[in-house]
Write an enzyme that holds these catalytic residues in place. Structure first.
Site, mmCIF file in Angstrom:
data_model
loop_
_atom_site.group_PDB
_atom_site.id
_atom_site.type_symbol
_atom_site.label_atom_id
_atom_site.label_comp_id
_atom_site.label_asym_id
_atom_site.label_seq_id
_atom_site.Cartn_x
_atom_site.Cartn_y
_atom_site.Cartn_z
ATOM 1 N N GLU A 87 0.867 -1.187 0.000
ATOM 2 C CA GLU A 87 0.000 0.000 0.000
ATOM 3 C C GLU A 87 0.896 1.226 0.000
ATOM 4 O OE1 GLU A 87 -1.675 0.512 4.225
ATOM 5 O OE2 GLU A 87 -0.534 -1.356 4.303
ATOM 6 N N LYS B 161 2.786 4.540 1.075
ATOM 7 C CA LYS B 161 3.163 5.157 2.347
ATOM 8 C C LYS B 161 2.774 6.628 2.241
ATOM 9 C CE LYS B 161 6.938 5.463 5.651
ATOM 10 N NZ LYS B 161 6.958 6.883 5.950
ATOM 11 N N ASP C 268 2.481 10.458 3.056
ATOM 12 C CA ASP C 268 3.382 11.431 3.684
ATOM 13 C C ASP C 268 2.565 12.468 4.442
ATOM 14 O OD1 ASP C 268 5.678 12.656 4.418
ATOM 15 O OD2 ASP C 268 6.149 13.495 2.444
ATOM 16 N N TYR D 71 -4.872 2.542 8.330
ATOM 17 C CA TYR D 71 -4.037 1.456 7.803
ATOM 18 C C TYR D 71 -3.484 0.503 8.866
ATOM 19 C CZ TYR D 71 -0.485 4.980 8.939
ATOM 20 O OH TYR D 71 0.270 5.925 9.568
ATOM 21 N N LYS E 99 11.212 2.846 0.287
ATOM 22 C CA LYS E 99 11.169 4.288 0.036
ATOM 23 C C LYS E 99 11.417 4.620 -1.433
ATOM 24 C CE LYS E 99 10.925 6.857 3.103
ATOM 25 N NZ LYS E 99 11.482 7.309 4.365
ATOM 26 N N CYS F 268 38.866 30.418 12.941
ATOM 27 C CA CYS F 268 37.464 30.286 13.308
ATOM 28 C C CYS F 268 36.722 31.569 12.942
ATOM 29 C CB CYS F 268 37.355 30.015 14.805
ATOM 30 S SG CYS F 268 35.672 30.122 15.419
ATOM 31 N N CYS G 195 35.527 33.514 16.251
ATOM 32 C CA CYS G 195 36.395 34.166 17.232
ATOM 33 C C CYS G 195 37.804 34.438 16.723
ATOM 34 C CB CYS G 195 36.462 33.340 18.520
ATOM 35 S SG CYS G 195 37.471 31.857 18.369
ATOM 36 N N CYS H 216 37.701 24.771 15.983
ATOM 37 C CA CYS H 216 38.229 26.001 16.557
ATOM 38 C C CYS H 216 38.978 25.630 17.826
ATOM 39 C CB CYS H 216 37.070 26.933 16.875
ATOM 40 S SG CYS H 216 37.551 28.278 17.955
ATOM 41 N N CYS I 185 35.750 31.335 22.484
ATOM 42 C CA CYS I 185 34.954 31.378 21.254
ATOM 43 C C CYS I 185 33.459 31.513 21.577
ATOM 44 C CB CYS I 185 35.186 30.107 20.450
ATOM 45 S SG CYS I 185 34.186 30.052 18.958
HETATM 46 S S1 IVH Z 1 2.017 1.058 9.101
HETATM 47 C C1 IVH Z 1 3.165 -1.024 12.719
HETATM 48 N N1 IVH Z 1 1.205 2.006 6.815
HETATM 49 O O1 IVH Z 1 4.975 5.834 8.251
HETATM 50 C C2 IVH Z 1 3.341 -0.179 11.548
HETATM 51 N N2 IVH Z 1 2.492 3.413 8.192
HETATM 52 O O2 IVH Z 1 7.735 5.369 8.911
HETATM 53 C C3 IVH Z 1 2.631 1.087 11.671
HETATM 54 N N3 IVH Z 1 2.819 5.654 7.307
HETATM 55 O O3 IVH Z 1 4.592 6.113 11.714
HETATM 56 C C4 IVH Z 1 2.715 1.897 10.465
HETATM 57 N N4 IVH Z 1 1.685 5.370 5.473
HETATM 58 O O4 IVH Z 1 3.043 7.479 10.204
HETATM 59 C C5 IVH Z 1 1.891 2.243 7.932
HETATM 60 N N5 IVH Z 1 0.381 2.755 4.798
HETATM 61 C C6 IVH Z 1 1.056 2.972 5.894
HETATM 62 C C7 IVH Z 1 1.651 4.213 6.147
HETATM 63 C C8 IVH Z 1 2.370 4.396 7.319
HETATM 64 C C9 IVH Z 1 2.388 6.223 6.186
HETATM 65 C C10 IVH Z 1 3.666 6.326 8.297
HETATM 66 C C11 IVH Z 1 3.225 6.179 9.722
HETATM 67 C C12 IVH Z 1 4.401 5.571 10.439
HETATM 68 C C13 IVH Z 1 5.523 5.930 9.529
HETATM 69 C C14 IVH Z 1 6.682 4.992 9.694
#
Ligand code: IVH
Length: 706
Positions: A127, A129, A131, A239, A327, A421, A424, A445, A451
């Site tokens: 799924e 992630k 932001d 989620y 990521k 520096c 100073c 420094c 300083c």
């Molecule tokens: S699961 C036990 N699913 O990413 C796992 N997190 O880097 C709980 N986040 O703190 C997180 N989309 O704020 C999960 N589809 C997704 C997400 C997600 C964004 C965020 C969440 C978490 C952070 C971790």
């Protein structure tokens, strides 16, 4: 020349006035961005440098201090406004995968952990992630009783009223298999369209725009007035879950589907994947979809589907073993490097910061980037005027990836890293490790005592418990006195009382002080105008000169005068053929090349020598009396391990050394005695193996006579 580029020491009074006004406005704007809008515009170091510059100018021109000066608002973070909200179960974070190999490793690890052979299926979900900012929604009997931010993962802030303004978050859940208690977790975010409208409105109202949708969402969620949150269209995807009396299904996918059935919003892109190849296919698809989505995503989250597997896999250091965030690569952009600024950190490290022509990278305007250190500048051959590739990943400080050499202006010259520096004017040196011959990447420094960039930390060390240990003069007071211009270097502490007498605003009239407390402080300072040599040496804060080394030096030289003159000679010996002090020092058991190098650097700096001679006019340093030469433990090597309950570890160590013993941290065949308190582990075991004499704390106290 702009006032902001003039050194504090060179400012005229009218220039200083202009500069203080500018700093007050700039710092105020940063504070607002930081505290009220959750979007710092500059790295912390840059912000600290602004406050410091303000303090330095005020110290030079106290009469120019403005009524709205930032120094009058030290630590003015807003009071805790939201109620604390402990989570029923910790809110975890996720480990990251950066490439396909990491994903394959993740799956292989899980198979190994669960003992699954290749024939057995391992289904995972994929799924986006999101932001945004995560939130915890606690539903009891179907009703939202408390909604909270993540906070530190254990305790968040109660923002229920604000969460209830979000249409994706129902106040009541209803449907099949709804447990009495369930914490639903998900991400609060703002759509691109809503973000654009919000920023238009902000600008129309003469307010600053938000940096990105994530910051807008975070800032909107943390409004004290939920009316403001209501006017900021936020959204939510569910989620995950925390505490739950029961769950409505036995797979991740089906539980999330059930959430949807209860009235929550879930992400429509979530799906099941049968193997690594399918995970990576989902990743490619989401990558392709990313530009068409109306919200920011920064990766793909994979989760083991079967909940019994999740249970068995458990968590390691606050992240589940059964999930990972794959990521997206960092976003890049090109821009021109307009200047390289050198900032001096609190430890004296000189850090180069790239000043960039502002450019948007992944939706955020970037105008500063880190250059790490001078070797990095040389390696990448980064020059002022170059066109550079800038990269930004998540919330990390933007970096310069490389230079586009073909776009280099003819006039661009290699960057000369300063040797002095900028704060100073003291020499800035790179330490050489004398045993490996390696040079430290960091240039520091050497003007530690004077300083301004390091002053506060140095002063805190100077007054700390094992150094001057002045009653009533702790970190907080040192900071306040520094900002007020009352104490800028150690010797100022001992002239404070005299200066206070003639001053317009004596300490007793300042906020938080009265006649009694001011007099107590002056008395405590006076009481410390006589001090033992080891404490004095330790207080100087020379790199690598801790309490032990300070004691060794004190023991060897006996008096402050002998110590200081030997050190001056040491500094003068650098580069000479004959190095008698050098050799004497190295002959001392416990003093090695690192300490020697640090002493050389420190005493080569005239500013430090001046400050020490100032100090010695104000403070009487006692002669080091060699005590306990004939004690039972003199000449013995002792190791302390475990917890000591009647004296502190430092105290025990100091006592042992005073009685002529050597204290070591590791047990070896050379160890004569191990003092073991409760909780002693491997060192005690080793001592027993090596048949080293072992005693407990009471035995130790008996041995040294109480
Ligand atoms: S699961 C036990 N699913 O990413 C796992 N997190 O880097 C709980 N986040 O703190 C997180 N989309 O704020 C999960 N589809 C997704 C997400 C997600 C964004 C965020 C969440 C978490 C952070 C971790």
């Amino acid at each position: 020349m702009k006032t902001q580029s003039i050194e504090v020491a060179a400012l005229t009074e009218p220039q200083a006035e202009v500069e203080l006004a500018r700093l007050a406005a700039e710092i105020k704007a940063h504070d607002e961005r930081y505290y009220q809008q959750d979007k710092p515009a500059v790295p912390d170091a840059e912000y600290d440098a602004l406050r410091l510059r303000n303090a330095e100018i005020e110290a030079r021109f106290p009469q120019l201090r403005r009524p709205d000066s930032p120094s009058l608002r030290v630590g003015a973070a807003p009071a805790e406004a939201f109620e604390k909200a402990p989570h029923g179960q910790p809110m975890l974070s996720l480990d990251n995968a950066f490439d396909e190999q990491d994903v394959a490793d993740f799956c292989a690890r899980i198979r190994r952990f669960l003992g699954l052979d290749q024939a057995e299926p391992l289904v995972l979900t994929a799924e986006p992630k999101i932001d945004g900012v995560s939130a915890n929604l606690r539903y009891e009997k179907g009703r939202l009783v408390r909604g909270a931010t993540r906070g530190d993962g254990l305790v968040g802030e109660n923002v229920t009223a604000n969460l209830l303004t979000i249409s994706d978050i129902p106040e009541f859940l209803a449907g099949d298999r709804l447990p009495d208690v369930i914490e639903v977790r998900g991400e609060v975010y703002m759509s691109h369209a809503d973000f654009a409208v919000l920023n238009e409105n902000q600008l129309a109202a003469g307010k600053p725009a938000f940096m990105n949708p994530r910051n807008a969402a975070a800032g909107s969620l943390r409004q004290l007035d939920s009316g403001i949150t209501a006017a900021r269209p936020l959204r939510f995807f569910a989620y995950a879950w925390g505490e739950a009396q029961s769950v409505p299904a036995d797979t991740q996918m089906d539980v999330i589907q059930a959430f949807s059935g209860w009235g929550l919003t879930i992400n429509p892109l979530m799906r099941r994947c049968a193997d690594v190849a399918e995970l990576l296919a989902a990743y490619s698809e989401f990558t392709a979809l990313r530009p068409t989505l109306d919200y920011d995503i920064d990766g793909v989250v994979y989760k083991v589907d079967r909940l019994d597997y999740q249970q068995r896999l458990g968590t390691v250091s606050r992240a589940p073993r059964w999930a990972i965030a794959h990521k997206f690569p960092a976003e890049q952009a090109q821009t021109v490097l307009e200047d390289i600024d050198i900032q001096v950190g609190r430890t004296g490290a000189l850090t180069p910061v790239a000043k960039l022509r502002p450019v948007t990278v992944g939706g955020v305007v970037v105008s500063n980037a880190t250059l790490h250190n001078e070797d990095e500048i040389a390696r990448k051959d980064v020059r002022i005027g170059d066109t550079v590739v800038v990269q930004r990943a998540g919330d990390v400080i933007p970096q310069i990836v490389r230079v586009l050499a073909d776009q280099r202006p003819e006039t661009a010259v290699p960057f000369q890293f300063p040797q002095l520096c900028p704060a100073c004017g003291s020499h800035a040196e790179r330490e050489t490790n004398k045993s490996t011959g390696k040079t430290d990447v960091v240039r520091r420094c050497s003007g530690g005592l004077i300083c301004p960039a390091q002053a506060v930390e140095r002063l805190k060390h100077f007054v700390s418990r094992d150094a001057f240990d002045i009653d009533g003069l702790g970190s907080k007071q040192v900071e306040a006195f520094y900002v007020l211009g009352l104490v800028q270097r150690p010797s100022d502490i001992f002239t404070l009382a005299a200066r206070d007498k003639g001053s317009l605003t004596p300490l007793s009239k300042r906020e938080g002080w009265g006649t009694q407390s001011a007099n107590n402080l002056f008395a405590a300072i006076a009481a410390r105008q006589q001090i033992e040599l080891p404490r004095f040496i330790y207080a100087l804060g020379i790199r690598y000169v801790g309490q032990m080394t300070a004691r060794l030096l004190a023991k060897h030289f006996g008096t402050a005068v002998k110590f200081v003159s030997a050190m001056q000679q040491l500094a003068a010996e650098v580069g000479q053929e004959e190095q008698p002090v050098h050799e004497t020092l190295l002959a001392i058991d416990g003093i090695g090349p690192a300490v020697l190098g640090a002493l050389e650097i420190f005493f080569s700096e005239p500013h430090n020598r001046e400050e020490i001679s100032e100090l010695l006019k104000l403070v009487e340093v006692g002669e080091f009396i060699q005590s306990g030469q004939q004690s039972t433990i003199s000449g013995k090597t002792i190791v302390f391990t475990g917890k000591l309950e009647k004296v502190t570890r430092n105290e025990a160590k100091a006592k042992a050394e005073a009685l002529g013993a050597k204290v070591s941290s590791a047990v070896s065949a050379k160890t004569d005695l191990v003092v073991a308190g409760p909780g002693a582990g491997s060192k005690l075991k080793k001592a027993q193996e090596l048949d080293v004499e072992t005693i407990d704390e009471d035995g130790w106290l008996d041995l040294i006579g109480g």
